[in-house]
Design a protein around this motif. Structure first.
Motif, PDB file in Angstrom:
ATOM      1  N   ASN A 215       4.306  10.394  -6.731  1.00 52.66           N
ATOM      2  CA  ASN A 215       5.275  10.711  -7.795  1.00 52.66           C
ATOM      3  C   ASN A 215       4.571  11.131  -9.079  1.00 52.66           C
ATOM      4  O   ASN A 215       4.996  12.076  -9.740  1.00 52.66           O
ATOM      5  CB  ASN A 215       6.200   9.526  -8.043  1.00 52.66           C
ATOM      6  N   ALA A 216       3.504  10.434  -9.433  1.00 52.46           N
ATOM      7  CA  ALA A 216       2.756  10.789 -10.650  1.00 52.46           C
ATOM      8  C   ALA A 216       2.125  12.174 -10.502  1.00 52.46           C
ATOM      9  O   ALA A 216       2.170  12.987 -11.436  1.00 52.46           O
ATOM     10  CB  ALA A 216       1.679   9.739 -10.929  1.00 52.46           C
ATOM     11  N   ALA A 217       1.569  12.455  -9.326  1.00 51.63           N
ATOM     12  CA  ALA A 217       0.963  13.769  -9.089  1.00 51.63           C
ATOM     13  C   ALA A 217       2.028  14.865  -9.138  1.00 51.63           C
ATOM     14  O   ALA A 217       1.789  15.957  -9.675  1.00 51.63           O
ATOM     15  CB  ALA A 217       0.236  13.789  -7.750  1.00 51.63           C
ATOM     16  N   SER A 218       3.209  14.579  -8.606  1.00 54.62           N
ATOM     17  CA  SER A 218       4.303  15.560  -8.645  1.00 54.62           C
ATOM     18  C   SER A 218       4.727  15.838 -10.082  1.00 54.62           C
ATOM     19  O   SER A 218       4.977  16.997 -10.453  1.00 54.62           O
ATOM     20  CB  SER A 218       5.493  15.058  -7.838  1.00 54.62           C
ATOM     21  N   GLN A 219       4.818  14.790 -10.884  1.00 55.70           N
ATOM     22  CA  GLN A 219       5.190  14.986 -12.293  1.00 55.70           C
ATOM     23  C   GLN A 219       4.123  15.795 -13.026  1.00 55.70           C
ATOM     24  O   GLN A 219       4.449  16.674 -13.833  1.00 55.70           O
ATOM     25  CB  GLN A 219       5.415  13.645 -12.970  1.00 55.70           C
TER      26      GLN A 219
ATOM     27  N   GLU B   8       0.837  -1.204   0.000  1.00 54.76           N
ATOM     28  CA  GLU B   8       0.000   0.000   0.000  1.00 54.76           C
ATOM     29  C   GLU B   8       0.872   1.254   0.000  1.00 54.76           C
ATOM     30  O   GLU B   8       0.586   2.215  -0.713  1.00 54.76           O
ATOM     31  CB  GLU B   8      -0.903  -0.019   1.239  1.00 54.76           C
ATOM     32  N   ASN B   9       1.944   1.229   0.776  1.00 55.52           N
ATOM     33  CA  ASN B   9       2.861   2.368   0.821  1.00 55.52           C
ATOM     34  C   ASN B   9       3.504   2.607  -0.542  1.00 55.52           C
ATOM     35  O   ASN B   9       3.623   3.752  -0.990  1.00 55.52           O
ATOM     36  CB  ASN B   9       3.934   2.121   1.889  1.00 55.52           C
ATOM     37  N   ASN B  10       3.898   1.546  -1.228  1.00 51.63           N
ATOM     38  CA  ASN B  10       4.484   1.680  -2.568  1.00 51.63           C
ATOM     39  C   ASN B  10       3.479   2.275  -3.542  1.00 51.63           C
ATOM     40  O   ASN B  10       3.835   3.121  -4.373  1.00 51.63           O
ATOM     41  CB  ASN B  10       4.982   0.328  -3.074  1.00 51.63           C
ATOM     42  N   ALA B  11       2.225   1.832  -3.452  1.00 49.38           N
ATOM     43  CA  ALA B  11       1.193   2.367  -4.353  1.00 49.38           C
ATOM     44  C   ALA B  11       0.971   3.858  -4.096  1.00 49.38           C
ATOM     45  O   ALA B  11       0.857   4.662  -5.038  1.00 49.38           O
ATOM     46  CB  ALA B  11      -0.116   1.594  -4.171  1.00 49.38           C
ATOM     47  N   ILE B  12       0.941   4.241  -2.829  1.00 45.08           N
ATOM     48  CA  ILE B  12       0.756   5.659  -2.489  1.00 45.08           C
ATOM     49  C   ILE B  12       1.949   6.475  -2.969  1.00 45.08           C
ATOM     50  O   ILE B  12       1.785   7.576  -3.512  1.00 45.08           O
ATOM     51  CB  ILE B  12       0.530   5.816  -0.971  1.00 45.08           C
ATOM     52  N   THR B  13       3.148   5.937  -2.797  1.00 41.05           N
ATOM     53  CA  THR B  13       4.354   6.633  -3.263  1.00 41.05           C
ATOM     54  C   THR B  13       4.314   6.836  -4.771  1.00 41.05           C
ATOM     55  O   THR B  13       4.665   7.915  -5.273  1.00 41.05           O
ATOM     56  CB  THR B  13       5.613   5.839  -2.852  1.00 41.05           C
TER      57      THR B  13
END
Length: 143
Positions: free
Chosen positions: A70-74, A61-66
């Protein structure tokens, strides 16, 4: 003398039915304690397995949130870049509009002067302020 008395009584205890039932109770209690210890170990093992499974699930779950962060930051960086381009174009277009408005006023004044019969004071091809070219492009602000 007392120890001798105990030794003789302990050797005769095994034949005494009262002590036989005590030995039976001890044996049952020992079996019961072993069973309780076995169940306790099983419970602890299950708790450990459950915690390991929860740890694994939380890591996924943590990896999915990360990844979503990252996608939102890009996306944010791309939108910020596009926004900077649009702001630069807006400034250039605003300056161009001011320039064109000033030219239009001059042309209207000249037309008014000509319609009143006055001579022209400036050449139409010599504008008071040159038109600046629009320099902003989508390639300027890309990272």
């Amino acid at each position: 003398m007392a120890p001798n008395h105990r030794q003789t009584s302990s050797s005769s205890d095994k034949s005494d039915p009262r002590y036989a039932t005590m030995d039976d109770r001890k044996r049952k209690r020992m079996i019961s304690n072993r069973e309780l210890a076995r169940r306790s170990r099983q419970r602890k093992q299950k708790q450990l397995e459950d915690l390991m499974a929860e740890t694994s699930r939380l890591q996924i779950e943590n990896n999915a949130i990360t990844q979503r962060i990252n996608a939102a930051s890009q996306n944010y960086i791309a939108l910020e870049s596009a926004n900077n381009i649009l702001r630069a174009q807006e400034i250039e277009l605003s300056d161009r509009l001011k320039s064109l408005t000033s030219i239009l006023k001059i042309v209207q004044q000249e037309e008014d002067d000509v319609s009143r019969g006055a001579s022209m004071k400036i050449n139409h091809w010599q504008l008071p302020c040159p038109l600046p070219p629009i320099m902003a492009s989508s390639d300027m602000f890309q990272f």
